[in-house]
Motif scaffolding. Structure first.
Motif, mmCIF file in Angstrom:
data_model
loop_
_atom_site.group_PDB
_atom_site.id
_atom_site.type_symbol
_atom_site.label_atom_id
_atom_site.label_comp_id
_atom_site.label_asym_id
_atom_site.label_seq_id
_atom_site.Cartn_x
_atom_site.Cartn_y
_atom_site.Cartn_z
ATOM 1 N N ALA B 10 -44.623 -51.678 -30.636
ATOM 2 C CA ALA B 10 -44.635 -52.526 -29.436
ATOM 3 C C ALA B 10 -45.035 -51.709 -28.211
ATOM 4 O O ALA B 10 -45.827 -52.158 -27.376
ATOM 5 C CB ALA B 10 -43.263 -53.158 -29.223
ATOM 6 N N GLY B 11 -44.505 -50.513 -28.112
ATOM 7 C CA GLY B 11 -44.863 -49.650 -26.994
ATOM 8 C C GLY B 11 -46.331 -49.288 -27.016
ATOM 9 O O GLY B 11 -47.002 -49.291 -25.969
ATOM 10 N N LEU B 12 -46.826 -49.003 -28.205
ATOM 11 C CA LEU B 12 -48.236 -48.656 -28.325
ATOM 12 C C LEU B 12 -49.130 -49.862 -28.027
ATOM 13 O O LEU B 12 -50.145 -49.744 -27.349
ATOM 14 C CB LEU B 12 -48.514 -48.120 -29.723
ATOM 15 C CG LEU B 12 -49.952 -47.731 -30.020
ATOM 16 C CD1 LEU B 12 -50.454 -46.694 -29.033
ATOM 17 C CD2 LEU B 12 -50.068 -47.198 -31.442
ATOM 18 N N ALA B 13 -48.744 -51.003 -28.525
ATOM 19 C CA ALA B 13 -49.540 -52.213 -28.307
ATOM 20 C C ALA B 13 -49.588 -52.572 -26.826
ATOM 21 O O ALA B 13 -50.564 -53.148 -26.343
ATOM 22 C CB ALA B 13 -48.957 -53.375 -29.109
ATOM 23 N N ALA B 14 -48.540 -52.231 -26.102
ATOM 24 C CA ALA B 14 -48.489 -52.561 -24.677
ATOM 25 C C ALA B 14 -49.477 -51.723 -23.879
ATOM 26 O O ALA B 14 -50.038 -52.193 -22.886
ATOM 27 C CB ALA B 14 -47.072 -52.361 -24.138
ATOM 28 N N THR B 15 -49.690 -50.497 -24.298
ATOM 29 C CA THR B 15 -50.569 -49.604 -23.526
ATOM 30 C C THR B 15 -51.906 -49.354 -24.208
ATOM 31 O O THR B 15 -52.876 -49.015 -23.550
ATOM 32 C CB THR B 15 -49.893 -48.237 -23.317
ATOM 33 O OG1 THR B 15 -49.727 -47.596 -24.570
ATOM 34 C CG2 THR B 15 -48.525 -48.398 -22.669
ATOM 35 N N LEU B 16 -51.924 -49.482 -25.544
ATOM 36 C CA LEU B 16 -53.126 -49.151 -26.315
ATOM 37 C C LEU B 16 -53.572 -47.727 -26.017
ATOM 38 O O LEU B 16 -54.763 -47.443 -25.878
ATOM 39 C CB LEU B 16 -54.250 -50.157 -26.019
ATOM 40 C CG LEU B 16 -54.007 -51.562 -26.564
ATOM 41 C CD1 LEU B 16 -55.150 -52.478 -26.182
ATOM 42 C CD2 LEU B 16 -53.854 -51.526 -28.086
ATOM 43 N N ALA B 22 -46.436 -42.689 -26.181
ATOM 44 C CA ALA B 22 -45.515 -41.671 -26.684
ATOM 45 C C ALA B 22 -44.634 -41.151 -25.554
ATOM 46 O O ALA B 22 -43.431 -40.959 -25.736
ATOM 47 C CB ALA B 22 -46.310 -40.528 -27.311
ATOM 48 N N HIS B 23 -45.243 -40.965 -24.409
ATOM 49 C CA HIS B 23 -44.469 -40.472 -23.268
ATOM 50 C C HIS B 23 -43.387 -41.470 -22.890
ATOM 51 O O HIS B 23 -42.235 -41.106 -22.658
ATOM 52 C CB HIS B 23 -45.408 -40.209 -22.091
ATOM 53 C CG HIS B 23 -44.712 -39.646 -20.888
ATOM 54 N ND1 HIS B 23 -44.196 -38.374 -20.862
ATOM 55 C CD2 HIS B 23 -44.442 -40.180 -19.672
ATOM 56 C CE1 HIS B 23 -43.648 -38.147 -19.677
ATOM 57 N NE2 HIS B 23 -43.772 -39.234 -18.936
#
Lengths: 101, 101
Positions: B10-16, B22-23
């Motif tokens: 979800a975090g990755l999908a939000a920022t791509l 990761a940060h």
DNA sequence: GCTGTTTACGACGACCGTAATCATT
DNA sequence: AATGATTACGGTCGTCGTAAACAGC
């Protein structure tokens, strides 16, 4: 909180019996006991009334058991949906190698 | 499938963006990359189109991203509810010691 | 005394971080 | 060349299983 915890707790809530639940979950009783204890610790709430021989859900435990089933069902449904989408989209497959040949 | 995977995805999908995601997730890029790779492997579906420099969601990934947010929200809501119930039921507290005194 | 849960302990495996490699702009 | 993702590798923590202890019927 992890899905593993919810799976274990849901199994235990369904039977209210550590031995049977552990057997159905393919783990040993101590592992289940430890996992439930850890879950209670993390939630900061007692989820079960254990009178050594009698296992019953507390109000908080009842709520969590209900939520756990819904969440686990949602997870399963999502997994099915994602797999279906991937299957219908060959380009999104796991190892779709167009290959030079 | 575990909640940890869903949180990361979800975090990755939000920022791509692996670095930024990761940060925000308080882990390193390789750890995130490994977790996502593992998730894709377990799901049997490619969730991201990685062109080394460009990250975009596949249809399956888009669906999972959406579901992940719903599931994570449900988990958070359940946790809040359980804690509230436990708080309003002293008998269900974590270390409520009625005590003999 | 027996059934059933908890506690203790050791081993295996997973996850994470650091370092190096590779690809793209 | 610089940025960004992957791969490799070692350390650490968590989880599980086996064995022993404890409690209620």
């Amino acid at each position: 909180m992890e899905l593993r915890q919810l799976r274990y707790f849901a199994g235990l809530a369904a039977t209210l019996h550590f031995s049977r639940a552990a057997h159905q979950l393919h783990i040993t009783q101590p592992a289940l006991s430890q996992a439930i204890r850890q879950l209670e610790s993390q939630m900061g709430a007692r989820l079960l009334d254990r009178t050594t021989r009698q296992v019953s859900l507390t109000p908080a435990g009842l709520r969590l058991a209900h939520d756990a089933e819904r969440i686990l069902a949602a997870v399963a449904a999502s997994e099915t949906a994602v797999r279906a989408i991937a299957a219908s989209c060959p380009a999104a497959g796991p190892a779709t190698r167009p290959g030079p040949e």
